[in-house]
Scaffold this motif. Sequence first.
Motif, PDB file in Angstrom:
ATOM      1  N   UNK A 156       0.831  -1.208   0.000  1.00 54.22           N
ATOM      2  CA  UNK A 156       0.000   0.000   0.000  1.00 54.22           C
ATOM      3  C   UNK A 156       0.864   1.256   0.000  1.00 54.22           C
ATOM      4  N   UNK A 157       1.961   1.257   0.752  1.00 57.46           N
ATOM      5  CA  UNK A 157       2.825   2.445   0.784  1.00 57.46           C
ATOM      6  C   UNK A 157       3.534   2.658  -0.551  1.00 57.46           C
ATOM      7  N   UNK A 158       3.937   1.563  -1.190  1.00 55.38           N
ATOM      8  CA  UNK A 158       4.578   1.674  -2.514  1.00 55.38           C
ATOM      9  C   UNK A 158       3.581   2.215  -3.542  1.00 55.38           C
ATOM     10  N   UNK A 159       2.360   1.698  -3.516  1.00 53.38           N
ATOM     11  CA  UNK A 159       1.337   2.182  -4.446  1.00 53.38           C
ATOM     12  C   UNK A 159       0.990   3.644  -4.174  1.00 53.38           C
ATOM     13  N   UNK A 160       0.923   4.017  -2.913  1.00 53.20           N
ATOM     14  CA  UNK A 160       0.639   5.412  -2.552  1.00 53.20           C
ATOM     15  C   UNK A 160       1.741   6.340  -3.079  1.00 53.20           C
ATOM     16  N   UNK A 161       2.987   5.922  -2.922  1.00 50.74           N
ATOM     17  CA  UNK A 161       4.107   6.722  -3.417  1.00 50.74           C
ATOM     18  C   UNK A 161       4.060   6.848  -4.939  1.00 50.74           C
ATOM     19  N   UNK A 162       3.734   5.758  -5.618  1.00 50.90           N
ATOM     20  CA  UNK A 162       3.632   5.786  -7.076  1.00 50.90           C
ATOM     21  C   UNK A 162       2.529   6.740  -7.529  1.00 50.90           C
ATOM     22  N   UNK A 163       1.396   6.686  -6.869  1.00 51.64           N
ATOM     23  CA  UNK A 163       0.286   7.562  -7.246  1.00 51.64           C
ATOM     24  C   UNK A 163       0.598   9.018  -6.927  1.00 51.64           C
ATOM     25  N   UNK A 164       1.314   9.272  -5.847  1.00 49.89           N
ATOM     26  CA  UNK A 164       1.728  10.640  -5.522  1.00 49.89           C
ATOM     27  C   UNK A 164       2.670  11.170  -6.600  1.00 49.89           C
ATOM     28  N   UNK A 165       3.582  10.319  -7.065  1.00 43.06           N
ATOM     29  CA  UNK A 165       4.498  10.731  -8.129  1.00 43.06           C
ATOM     30  C   UNK A 165       3.742  10.982  -9.426  1.00 43.06           C
ATOM     31  N   UNK A 166       2.721  10.170  -9.689  1.00 46.26           N
ATOM     32  CA  UNK A 166       1.944  10.325 -10.926  1.00 46.26           C
ATOM     33  C   UNK A 166       1.224  11.659 -10.984  1.00 46.26           C
TER      34      UNK A 166
END
Length: 85
Positions: free
Chosen positions: A34-44
């Motif tokens: 979940x934290x990795x996906x959150x970071x990816x979406x924040x970068x997007x």
Amino acid sequence: MPTTQLNARVPEELAVRVRASASRAGMSIGDYVASVLEADQAAASGGQELREARARMHAAAAYRRWMADGQPESGAMSMDEVFGE
């Protein structure tokens, strides 16, 4: 915050690395993913620099999968050609 469950099939090698990363971080696999996906979406949705860094990471991962699957490299564009450097 309400949560939902996502299921994904990933290569065993990736699963091993994710489990190890979660363990090193002292997190459950679910919290780590979940934290990795959150970071990816924040970068997007971030600034241009973050979006470019995200695109490079995704392209590099796709390239590694392409090569691991035995796909030909001849005639392919380099990362510099893809990103105009």
